[in-house]
Design an enzyme around this catalytic site. Structure first.
Site, PDB file in Angstrom:
ATOM      1  N   TYR A 113       4.702 -10.833   7.119  1.00 48.16           N
ATOM      2  CA  TYR A 113       4.932  -9.845   8.181  1.00 48.16           C
ATOM      3  C   TYR A 113       3.897  -8.724   8.117  1.00 48.16           C
ATOM      4  O   TYR A 113       3.141  -8.600   7.150  1.00 48.16           O
ATOM      5  CB  TYR A 113       6.339  -9.254   8.051  1.00 48.16           C
ATOM      6  CG  TYR A 113       6.485  -8.233   6.937  1.00 48.16           C
ATOM      7  CD1 TYR A 113       6.487  -6.869   7.209  1.00 48.16           C
ATOM      8  CD2 TYR A 113       6.619  -8.634   5.609  1.00 48.16           C
ATOM      9  CE1 TYR A 113       6.617  -5.933   6.196  1.00 48.16           C
ATOM     10  CE2 TYR A 113       6.756  -7.709   4.585  1.00 48.16           C
ATOM     11  CZ  TYR A 113       6.764  -6.348   4.890  1.00 48.16           C
ATOM     12  OH  TYR A 113       6.889  -5.426   3.873  1.00 48.16           O
ATOM     13  N   LYS A 120       1.858 -10.174   1.785  1.00 49.13           N
ATOM     14  CA  LYS A 120       2.893  -9.366   2.446  1.00 49.13           C
ATOM     15  C   LYS A 120       3.978 -10.313   2.959  1.00 49.13           C
ATOM     16  O   LYS A 120       4.105 -10.579   4.159  1.00 49.13           O
ATOM     17  CB  LYS A 120       2.297  -8.536   3.578  1.00 49.13           C
ATOM     18  CG  LYS A 120       3.179  -7.368   4.016  1.00 49.13           C
ATOM     19  CD  LYS A 120       2.413  -6.438   4.923  1.00 49.13           C
ATOM     20  CE  LYS A 120       3.288  -5.293   5.428  1.00 49.13           C
ATOM     21  NZ  LYS A 120       3.645  -4.330   4.365  1.00 49.13           N
ATOM     22  N   GLU A 122       2.635   0.226  -7.900  1.00 47.63           N
ATOM     23  CA  GLU A 122       2.687   0.826  -6.561  1.00 47.63           C
ATOM     24  C   GLU A 122       4.108   1.281  -6.295  1.00 47.63           C
ATOM     25  O   GLU A 122       4.956   1.259  -7.180  1.00 47.63           O
ATOM     26  CB  GLU A 122       2.242  -0.191  -5.509  1.00 47.63           C
ATOM     27  CG  GLU A 122       3.051  -1.475  -5.499  1.00 47.63           C
ATOM     28  CD  GLU A 122       2.542  -2.503  -4.499  1.00 47.63           C
ATOM     29  OE1 GLU A 122       1.725  -2.154  -3.636  1.00 47.63           O
ATOM     30  OE2 GLU A 122       2.985  -3.666  -4.581  1.00 47.63           O
ATOM     31  N   LEU A 169      -0.056  -4.609  -3.075  1.00 45.70           N
ATOM     32  CA  LEU A 169      -0.529  -4.916  -1.733  1.00 45.70           C
ATOM     33  C   LEU A 169      -1.631  -3.918  -1.407  1.00 45.70           C
ATOM     34  O   LEU A 169      -1.455  -2.712  -1.569  1.00 45.70           O
ATOM     35  CB  LEU A 169       0.607  -4.785  -0.718  1.00 45.70           C
ATOM     36  CG  LEU A 169       0.211  -5.129   0.712  1.00 45.70           C
ATOM     37  CD1 LEU A 169       0.025  -6.630   0.885  1.00 45.70           C
ATOM     38  CD2 LEU A 169       1.253  -4.599   1.697  1.00 45.70           C
TER      39      LEU A 169
END
Length: 283
Positions: free
Chosen positions: A32, A146, A178, A202
């Protein structure tokens, strides 16, 4: 009335039907993206769409539309819903077939869906900063994709919310990776630090914009991992994402940064980021 994206059509929301055998529903087998809309215009759409295709390729899925076609559909969706400030979400799954861990045959086609949401920029967070908490990173080892598999991130975000925090800062052992839905940065002695764009994070599109902004304002960037102790010793800490933009973190588990106020470099990055925002395509 609002509209959604369904494969290569813009349809009324109620016309979108999810098959109970869809692999996105059963396995999280899909990818996505979320693209910010400012003043009716998609921001960094090209970068998001490019990453969408890269993520699909990494899970061995072929998107049955050209990038140009997808761009056209996304712009049509934003226009149809008259979005001014908000975002567009879109995803693709491997399709609906008999439940089996093995990929289905070519007769099963990927399913593309998308929708929009009007929501204001979180200006109060930009001005006042937010709190965060450390949470162990228990996700899989391909965070560069993702994917729709977000349970690890969901659990981390929930833990943060229950502690009264905006974000969970994930770590593998002592190494900070992250946020649960963001990238994390520390600024120390006029240098910005952030985890390198490898399989543990990511490579956020907003992250990429921030790195460019840092170069433009003379803030050196070092893409290297921080430990939890190093992050707590930073002068300034930032969280970024499509919807968070450049948000200061002013406290992590009781450690306060800058007297609880956003720092000078953070402010400069916010100002520079604002110069990138589209001024609008509508009168």
């Amino acid at each position: 009335m609002s509209y959604s994206l369904w494969n290569d059509q813009i349809v009324k929301d109620e016309e979108v039907v999810v098959n109970k055998e869809d692999r996105g529903y059963q396995f999280g087998d899909g990818v996505y993206e979320v693209v910010k809309v400012y003043n009716g215009e998609l921001f960094t759409a090209e970068e998001h769409v490019d990453r969408f295709y890269v993520s699909a390729e990494k899970i061995r899925m072929t998107i049955p539309y050209t990038k140009d076609k997808l761009h056209q559909l996304l712009h049509q969706l934003v226009e149809k819903n008259k979005v001014e400030t908000g975002h567009v979400y879109f995803q693709i799954t491997r399709g609906a077939g008999a439940r089996n861990h093995v990929f289905p045959g070519d007769e099963v086609k990927p399913v593309l869906t998308g929708n929009t949401k009007e929501n204001p920029r979180p200006v109060a967070n930009f001005e006042n900063g937010v709190k965060a908490t450390f949470v162990e990173d228990v996700r899989w080892l391909r965070c560069d994709i993702k994917s729709l598999n977000l349970l690890g991130a969901v659990l981390a975000k929930q833990e943060a919310q229950e502690k009264g925090c905006y974000e969970a800062i994930l770590h593998r052992g002592e190494t900070v990776t992250e946020g649960s839905s963001s990238n994390i940065y520390g600024i120390k002695d006029g240098v910005l630090y952030t985890h390198p764009a490898d399989n543990f994070i990511l490579n956020g599109i907003t992250r990429q914009v921030i790195i460019k902004c840092a170069a433009e304002i003379g803030l050196p960037v070092k893409e290297e991992a921080m430990t939890k102790a190093q992050l707590l010793a930073m002068d300034e800490v930032i969280v970024s994402s499509t919807t968070s933009e450049v948000t200061p973190i002013v406290e992590v588990d009781g450690t306060v940064f800058g007297g609880g106020k956003p720092g000078d470099w953070t402010r400069k990055l916010q100002v520079q980021f604002d110069t990138k925002i589209p001024k609008g395509i509508r009168a």
